[in-house]
Design a protein around this motif. Structure first.
Motif, PDB file in Angstrom:
ATOM      1  N   LEU B  88       0.835  -1.195   0.000  1.00 57.46           N
ATOM      2  CA  LEU B  88       0.000   0.000   0.000  1.00 57.46           C
ATOM      3  C   LEU B  88       0.871   1.246   0.000  1.00 57.46           C
ATOM      4  N   LEU B  89       1.928   1.204   0.805  1.00 56.43           N
ATOM      5  CA  LEU B  89       2.843   2.344   0.907  1.00 56.43           C
ATOM      6  C   LEU B  89       3.476   2.651  -0.448  1.00 56.43           C
ATOM      7  N   VAL B  90       4.052   1.627  -1.078  1.00 55.46           N
ATOM      8  CA  VAL B  90       4.745   1.830  -2.355  1.00 55.46           C
ATOM      9  C   VAL B  90       3.760   2.290  -3.429  1.00 55.46           C
ATOM     10  N   THR B  91       2.612   1.612  -3.485  1.00 54.15           N
ATOM     11  CA  THR B  91       1.645   1.908  -4.538  1.00 54.15           C
ATOM     12  C   THR B  91       1.023   3.291  -4.348  1.00 54.15           C
ATOM     13  N   TYR B  92       0.670   3.605  -3.106  1.00 59.00           N
ATOM     14  CA  TYR B  92       0.081   4.913  -2.818  1.00 59.00           C
ATOM     15  C   TYR B  92       1.068   6.026  -3.153  1.00 59.00           C
ATOM     16  N   TYR B 151      -2.450  -1.886 -11.456  1.00 59.96           N
ATOM     17  CA  TYR B 151      -3.888  -1.615 -11.423  1.00 59.96           C
ATOM     18  C   TYR B 151      -4.286  -0.899 -10.138  1.00 59.96           C
ATOM     19  N   ASN B 152      -3.736  -1.368  -9.005  1.00 60.62           N
ATOM     20  CA  ASN B 152      -4.042  -0.717  -7.731  1.00 60.62           C
ATOM     21  C   ASN B 152      -3.637   0.746  -7.769  1.00 60.62           C
ATOM     22  N   MET B 153      -2.477   0.999  -8.403  1.00 61.73           N
ATOM     23  CA  MET B 153      -1.997   2.370  -8.516  1.00 61.73           C
ATOM     24  C   MET B 153      -2.989   3.219  -9.308  1.00 61.73           C
ATOM     25  N   ILE B 154      -3.506   2.642 -10.400  1.00 63.00           N
ATOM     26  CA  ILE B 154      -4.463   3.373 -11.238  1.00 63.00           C
ATOM     27  C   ILE B 154      -5.719   3.714 -10.445  1.00 63.00           C
ATOM     28  N   VAL B 155      -6.163   2.744  -9.634  1.00 65.67           N
ATOM     29  CA  VAL B 155      -7.381   2.973  -8.855  1.00 65.67           C
ATOM     30  C   VAL B 155      -7.166   4.113  -7.862  1.00 65.67           C
ATOM     31  N   ILE B 156      -6.023   4.090  -7.156  1.00 64.77           N
ATOM     32  CA  ILE B 156      -5.737   5.160  -6.198  1.00 64.77           C
ATOM     33  C   ILE B 156      -5.579   6.489  -6.941  1.00 64.77           C
ATOM     34  N   ARG B 157      -4.881   6.443  -8.068  1.00 67.30           N
ATOM     35  CA  ARG B 157      -4.633   7.664  -8.836  1.00 67.30           C
ATOM     36  C   ARG B 157      -5.942   8.306  -9.288  1.00 67.30           C
ATOM     37  N   VAL B 193     -10.664   4.488  -0.704  1.00 62.07           N
ATOM     38  CA  VAL B 193      -9.934   3.749  -1.732  1.00 62.07           C
ATOM     39  C   VAL B 193      -8.771   2.976  -1.110  1.00 62.07           C
ATOM     40  N   VAL B 194      -8.194   3.525  -0.049  1.00 61.32           N
ATOM     41  CA  VAL B 194      -7.112   2.818   0.634  1.00 61.32           C
ATOM     42  C   VAL B 194      -7.646   1.517   1.226  1.00 61.32           C
ATOM     43  N   ALA B 195      -8.820   1.593   1.842  1.00 56.50           N
ATOM     44  CA  ALA B 195      -9.416   0.393   2.433  1.00 56.50           C
ATOM     45  C   ALA B 195      -9.661  -0.657   1.356  1.00 56.50           C
ATOM     46  N   CYS B 196     -10.159  -0.185   0.231  1.00 60.07           N
ATOM     47  CA  CYS B 196     -10.486  -1.101  -0.857  1.00 60.07           C
ATOM     48  C   CYS B 196      -9.232  -1.806  -1.381  1.00 60.07           C
ATOM     49  N   VAL B 197      -8.200  -1.028  -1.668  1.00 64.96           N
ATOM     50  CA  VAL B 197      -6.968  -1.631  -2.189  1.00 64.96           C
ATOM     51  C   VAL B 197      -6.324  -2.528  -1.129  1.00 64.96           C
ATOM     52  N   ALA B 198      -6.366  -2.098   0.122  1.00 64.60           N
ATOM     53  CA  ALA B 198      -5.788  -2.909   1.192  1.00 64.60           C
ATOM     54  C   ALA B 198      -6.461  -4.278   1.245  1.00 64.60           C
ATOM     55  N   LEU B 199      -7.782  -4.291   1.102  1.00 68.31           N
ATOM     56  CA  LEU B 199      -8.492  -5.567   1.146  1.00 68.31           C
ATOM     57  C   LEU B 199      -8.134  -6.443  -0.047  1.00 68.31           C
ATOM     58  N   TRP B 200      -7.997  -5.834  -1.223  1.00 65.57           N
ATOM     59  CA  TRP B 200      -7.589  -6.603  -2.397  1.00 65.57           C
ATOM     60  C   TRP B 200      -6.255  -7.287  -2.149  1.00 65.57           C
ATOM     61  N   ILE B 201      -5.306  -6.473  -1.662  1.00 68.25           N
ATOM     62  CA  ILE B 201      -3.964  -7.027  -1.439  1.00 68.25           C
ATOM     63  C   ILE B 201      -4.027  -8.135  -0.397  1.00 68.25           C
ATOM     64  N   ALA B 202      -4.761  -7.861   0.694  1.00 71.03           N
ATOM     65  CA  ALA B 202      -4.794  -8.821   1.793  1.00 71.03           C
ATOM     66  C   ALA B 202      -5.416 -10.149   1.347  1.00 71.03           C
ATOM     67  N   VAL B 203      -6.537 -10.088   0.652  1.00 68.80           N
ATOM     68  CA  VAL B 203      -7.191 -11.327   0.217  1.00 68.80           C
ATOM     69  C   VAL B 203      -6.294 -12.073  -0.772  1.00 68.80           C
ATOM     70  N   GLY B 204      -5.685 -11.314  -1.694  1.00 67.39           N
ATOM     71  CA  GLY B 204      -4.789 -11.948  -2.661  1.00 67.39           C
ATOM     72  C   GLY B 204      -3.639 -12.654  -1.968  1.00 67.39           C
ATOM     73  N   ALA B 205      -3.046 -11.993  -0.975  1.00 66.68           N
ATOM     74  CA  ALA B 205      -1.904 -12.578  -0.279  1.00 66.68           C
ATOM     75  C   ALA B 205      -2.344 -13.787   0.548  1.00 66.68           C
TER      76      ALA B 205
END
Lengths: 346, 296
Positions: B88-92, B151-157, B193-205
Motif C-alpha cells: 500500500l505504501l509503495v503503490t500509494y 492496477y491498484n496504482m491506477i485505482v488510487i490515482r 480507496v485505501v481500504a479497498c486496495v488494502a483488502l484486495w492485497i490482503a485477500v490476494g496474499a
C-alpha cells in the motif's frame, strides 16, 4: 498476466457503464490538464527542485518493476540457448537450428503439442461456455423486487469468489468423494447398483470438473458488472413497453439485452485476449497423479518440466511461445474494444 | 400497477431458481463446517449434511496441536500484514507522485510501469531471477515482488484526481508544507480507496499458494493455503485406494494420513479471516470496481 487482463476488463467495462454526463466530463478534464501548460521547458535542475519529492515517491515502484519485471526479461535469452547453470545465461551454448530448436520442438514433441491443444480447448470452453451465465444471473437478480432478498442472494452468490482455489478444491473433494454427498445421493436414491466414482481422480472428467468449478467460483461475482449495466437501463423504457403489452421475455430481449450490449461485447472481447492463458492455479490445483498426464496445459508443463525438472531452456521457450501468442491476443482485443467503445459511446 | 398471472409466475420461478443458486453456492461450505465438527470415524460413513451427527471439538484440537500448522498460520498472517502495509505504501506513494501537477515525464513513467502488464518474461526467467536475487526459500519472496501493482496504482490515482484541487490550494495558502498536506489532508480523504486496495492485497496474499509451490522447497515457510494443498494431494491418494476397494479391487494399504474431518477443520480454519472480513470485502470489492471505472 491473467490478473492484469481481468483488471483491464474491469476498467474498460466500467467506462462503458458510467452515466453519460460523467463520461462527457472525464476526457475534457484530462485534455486540458495535459494541453494547457505551454510554458517554456524548465531546466533539469528546476524540475528536480520542484518535483524531486514526487520522483522520490515514485522511485520505489520503479525499482520494484525493474527488479521483478524488467530484469527477468534478460532470461528470455535462455529460450534460444541450452542453458547450463554453471556457465550462466551468456556462457551457455546456443541451441540448434539457429537457436530455435526449442520452439520447433513444441510442434514435434507430442506432449507439448497436446498441452497447446488443451490450453486452447480449455480456454474456448471456459470462455464461450461460461460467458452467458453471469449475464443471465444479472438479469435474474434485476427481477427481484424485495430488497432484502436481493441483497441476501447477492451476498451468498458472491461468496465463492473470495475463497482460494485450494479451498474450492478442498470443497470439491468433500463433495465428490466416494463417501460424499453426490455418491450417496446417486447410490441410495437415484441409481441402482451405483458404482461410486470420484471424478476428481478420473482423467476423462477433468474438463467437466474444471468448467463446473470455474462456473461455481466465478458466476456470482462476474455478474456484478452486468448487473451494474442492467440497473443503468432507463426504467421508462420498461414502462412504455409494458403499456404496449410486452411481457417479461420480450422486455428482456428487446430492451435489457440491447441496452447492455456494449458491456457484453467488451467483456467478450477482453476475455478473448485471455483465451490462451489457462488459470494456472485452478489447473495445477486440480491435478493429481491420476488425472494430470492427460490434462497438461502450457503453464503446468512449464512448471513440471522447468522448475521441477530443471529443463530451463525448453520451458522458457514454451512459456515465451505462450506469452507471445497471448500478447498478440491481448493487443488485438484492446484494439478491437477501443474501436467498439468509441463507436458505441460517441 | 396490477401484475398479471404470467408475471407472478415469472417472479416465483425466478425466486426459486435464485434460491437454488444460493444453495449450490453455500452448501458445500456449510457441509464442510458440519464435517469439521463431526467425529472423524463417524464422518467416514458419509451422509452428513448441514449439522454434525456426532459433535466434537477433537478435529480443531488436533489442528491446533500441529506445530507445522501453527507455523504456517504465522507465515500466512505475517505475509498478509507485510504485503498489505508495504505494498500500500509503495503503490500509494507512486500514485501520489504521479498526480503532482505538471510533473515532467509523467506519461513515460506511467508507460514504463504499465508495460510489464502486457508482456511478462515468463515463469522460468522469473524463477531464475528470484534465484539470482537470493529470494528462493526466503520469506520476502511473498512480499517484495508484489510491492507495486499497476492496477491498484491506477485505482488510487483516479481517486486522487477526483479530489477537489481547492483543498490543497487553501492548505498551501495557510502555510502547510507538501508533506503535511499529503498526510493530514489528502490521505484522510482517500481512506475509502485505501481500504479497498488494502483488502484486495490482503485477500490476494492470504489466498495465494502458488508462490509457495514455485519458490519454496523448504517446508518451514509453508502458508496455510499450501498446507491445505498438501492435504488435498493426500486426499486424492486416499480416494483412489478407497474407490478401488469399493469397486471390488484390491484393498491397498490405506494411508490414514489426514481424515476428512481434520481436512475440513483446516479448510474452515483457513477461511475464518475471509468470513470475518466478508461484509467489508463485499462492500469494498464492488466499490473498488466502480472507483477504477472513473478514469481508466
Amino acid at each position: 498476466m491473467k490478473k492484469v487482463m481481468e483488471q483491464k476488463k474491469e476498467q474498460v467495462l466500467e467506462t462503458a457503464i458510467v452515466p453519460d454526463e460523467a463520461l462527457a466530463n472525464i476526457p475534457a478534464d484530462q485534455e486540458t490538464e495535459i494541453v494547457v501548460p505551454k510554458k517554456p521547458k524548465k531546466s533539469f535542475l528546476f524540475n528536480i527542485r520542484k518535483y524531486g519529492g514526487a520522483y522520490l515517491m515514485i522511485l520505489p515502484a520503479i525499482v520494484i518493476v525493474v527488479l521483478f519485471a524488467y530484469m527477468p526479461m534478460y532470461g528470455i535469452i535462455m529460450a534460444f540457448k541450452n542453458f547450463d547453470a554453471r556457465l550462466g545465461i551468456m556462457g551457455s551454448p546456443w541451441a540448434g537450428n539457429y537457436g530455435f530448436e526449442h520452439f520447433i520442438n513444441i510442434f514435434e514433441d507430442p506432449n507439448l503439442f497436446k498441452a497447446v491443444k488443451n490450453t486452447v480447448v480449455f480456454g474456448l470452453i471456459i470462455l464461450f461456455g461460461g460467458y452467458p451465465f453471469p449475464i443471465i444471473l444479472a438479469l435474474m437478480f434485476n427481477e427481484i423486487r424485495s430488497k432484502w432478498f436481493k441483497k441476501t442472494a447477492q451476498t451468498i452468490a458472491y461468496f465463492p469468489h473470495f475463497l482460494s482455489w485450494v479451498s474450492v478444491i478442498g470443497l470439491l473433494h468433500t463433495f465428490f468423494s466416494v463417501e460424499g454427498p453426490l455418491n450417496t445421493l446417486m447410490g441410495e436414491y437415484l441409481v441402482e447398483n451405483w458404482v461410486p466414482v470420484n471424478p476428481l481422480i478420473e482423467s476423462k472428467s477433468f474438463l467437466s470438473v474444471m468448467f463446473l468449478s470455474h462456473l461455481w467460483k466465478s458466476v456470482g461475482y462476474s455478474s456484478v458488472v452486468f448487473l451494474a449495466a442492467v440497473t443503468g437501463v432507463d426504467p421508462g423504457l420498461y414502462e412504455a413497453a409494458s403499456i404496449d403489452g410486452c411481457g417479461k421475455w420480450k422486455q428482456a430481449w428487446h430492451i435489457t439485452l440491447p441496452s447492455i450490449k456494449p458491456t457484453m461485447v467488451i467483456i467478450l472481447v477482453m476475455s478473448l485476449g485471455g483465451l490462451f492463458n489457462t488459470n494456472f492455479e485452478q489447473v495445477i490445483g486440480l491435478h493429481n497423479p491420476y488425472n494430470r498426464d492427460e490434462n497438461q496445459v502450457i503453464s503446468t508443463i512449464v512448471y513440471y518440466r522447468g522448475i521441477k525438472g530443471g529443463e530451463y531452456s525448453a520451458s522458457t521457450a514454451f512459456g515465451l511461445f505462450q506469452g507471445g501468442v497471448s500478447f498478440l491476443l491481448v493487443t488485438t482485443a484492446n484494439w478491437i474494444s477501443k474501436k467498439i467503445t468509441e463507436q458505441s459511446i460517441w | 400497477m396490477k401484475r398479471s398471472l404470467g408475471e407472478k409466475t415469472f417472479s416465483v420461478v425466478n425466486a426459486i431458481i435464485i434460491v437454488l443458486i444460493c444453495v449450490v453456492s453455500i452448501y458445500p461450505y456449510l457441509n464442510q463446517l458440519a464435517i469439521s465438527f463431526n467425529d472423524g470415524i463417524d464422518a467416514r460413513a458419509g451422509g452428513i449434511t448441514l449439522f454434525p451427527r456426532k459433535f466434537t471439538w477433537e478435529n480443531y484440537k488436533l489442528l491446533f496441536k500441529d506445530p507445522a500448522l501453527a507455523r504456517a498460520a504465522n507465515v500466512s498472517v505475517g505475509r498478509v500484514l507485510a504485503s498489505t502495509t508495504l505494498s500500500l505504501l509503495v503503490t500509494y506513494a507512486a500514485a501520489y507522485g504521479l498526480t503532482r501537477k505538471g510533473l515532467p515525464y509523467r506519461k513515460a513513467i506511467t508507460l514504463f510501469l504499465m508495460f510489464p502488464g502486457y508482456i511478462s518474461a515468463g515463469t522460468i526467467p522469473h524463477y531464475i531471477n528470484m534465484k539470482n536475487l537470493g529470494l528462493l526459500n526466503n520469506f520476502w519472496v511473498y512480499v517484495i515482488p508484489g510491492l507495486f501493482a499497476f492496477y491498484n496504482m491506477i485505482v488510487i490515482r483516479s481517486y486522487l484526481q477526483e479530489l477537489p484541487p481547492e483543498m490543497e490550494e487553501s492548505a498551501k495558502i495557510d502555510g502547510a508544507n507538501d508533506l503535511i498536506i499529503m498526510l493530514r489532508i489528502i490521505f484522510p480523504m482517500t481512506l475509502p480507496v485505501v481500504a479497498c486496495v488494502a483488502l484486495w492485497i490482503a485477500v490476494g496474499a492470504w489466498n495465494d499458494w502458488t508462490t509457495t509451490m514455485i519458490y519454496f522447497t523448504d517446508r518451514d515457510w509453508d502458508t496455510l493455503q499450501y498446507r491445505m494443498r498438501i492435504m488435498i494431494e493426500e486426499a486424492a491418494n486416499t480416494q483412489k485406494s478407497m474407490e478401488s476397494a469399493m469397486n471390488g479391487g484390491e484393498v491397498q494399504a490405506q494411508s490414514q494420513v489426514t481424515g476428512a474431518s481434520v481436512q475440513a477443520a483446516t479448510l474452515v480454519f483457513t477461511t475464518v479471516p475471509i468470513l470475518m472480513l466478508y461484509p467489508f470485502l463485499q462492500k469494498y470489492f464492488i466499490k473498488g470496481i466502480n472507483i477504477g471505472a472513473v478514469k481508466g
